[in-house]
Design a protein around this motif. Structure first.
Motif, mmCIF file in Angstrom:
data_model
loop_
_atom_site.group_PDB
_atom_site.id
_atom_site.type_symbol
_atom_site.label_atom_id
_atom_site.label_comp_id
_atom_site.label_asym_id
_atom_site.label_seq_id
_atom_site.Cartn_x
_atom_site.Cartn_y
_atom_site.Cartn_z
ATOM 1 N N LYS A 46 0.791 -1.084 0.095
ATOM 2 C CA LYS A 46 0.084 0.052 0.145
ATOM 3 C C LYS A 46 0.905 1.272 -0.096
ATOM 4 O O LYS A 46 0.679 2.321 -0.685
ATOM 5 C CB LYS A 46 -0.832 -0.049 1.219
ATOM 6 N N LYS A 49 2.335 2.098 -3.260
ATOM 7 C CA LYS A 49 1.099 2.654 -4.124
ATOM 8 C C LYS A 49 1.059 3.917 -3.866
ATOM 9 O O LYS A 49 0.973 4.926 -4.866
ATOM 10 C CB LYS A 49 -0.059 1.940 -4.015
ATOM 11 N N MET A 112 -5.471 5.135 3.655
ATOM 12 C CA MET A 112 -5.182 3.885 3.158
ATOM 13 C C MET A 112 -4.381 2.839 3.835
ATOM 14 O O MET A 112 -4.631 1.682 3.644
ATOM 15 C CB MET A 112 -4.678 4.206 1.613
#
Length: 141
Positions: A46, A49, A112
């Motif tokens: 994550k 990203k 996130m």
């Protein structure tokens, strides 16, 4: 801080443009990860990203940011005098000195990283997230 970590930080200062800004971002992300009981490989996926969104076509900066986050996490795991609390205090001090860093905190990116698997982890991460919200309110004015 270990000698290795110190040397890496010095080299970042020499070779990386705006290294302090990058290190500040690394501290923010490391704090969100350290709020979990256990950091898993998916957390770093994550994070990769997220950093690719931040640094678009600059894979070198993406790698440096990821490695810097990992250094802060390892320091917290290795040294008793370096913890999530220490990191949050350091972030607060940096925001006092460099108020412009408040704009470096992207709350969408932090959301996130909040755990969806463990309610306890999510609660602690939410508290860290709220700390950042309050810090930005204080230092954005």
């Amino acid at each position: 801080m270990s000698l290795k970590t110190h040397l890496l930080s010095v080299f970042r200062g020499i070779f990386v443009f705006h290294h302090r800004s990058l290190e500040f971002r690394a501290k923010i992300f490391a704090a969100m990860l350290l709020a979990k009981k256990e950091i898993v490989n998916d957390d770093y996926k994550k994070l990769i990203k997220i950093t690719k969104e931040i640094y678009k076509n600059d894979n070198a900066r993406v790698g440096i940011l990821i490695n810097t986050v990992k250094e802060y996490v390892k320091m917290a795991e290795t040294y008793k005098n370096f913890s999530l609390d220490t990191l949050l205090k350091d972030i607060d001090k940096e925001l006092k000195v460099h108020k412009r860093y408040a704009s470096k905190i992207n709350f969408e990116h932090l959301r996130m990283l909040i755990s969806t698997e463990d309610e306890d982890d999510a609660l602690v991460q939410q508290r860290v997230y709220e700390f950042f919200v309050n810090e930005v309110k204080i230092y954005s004015n």
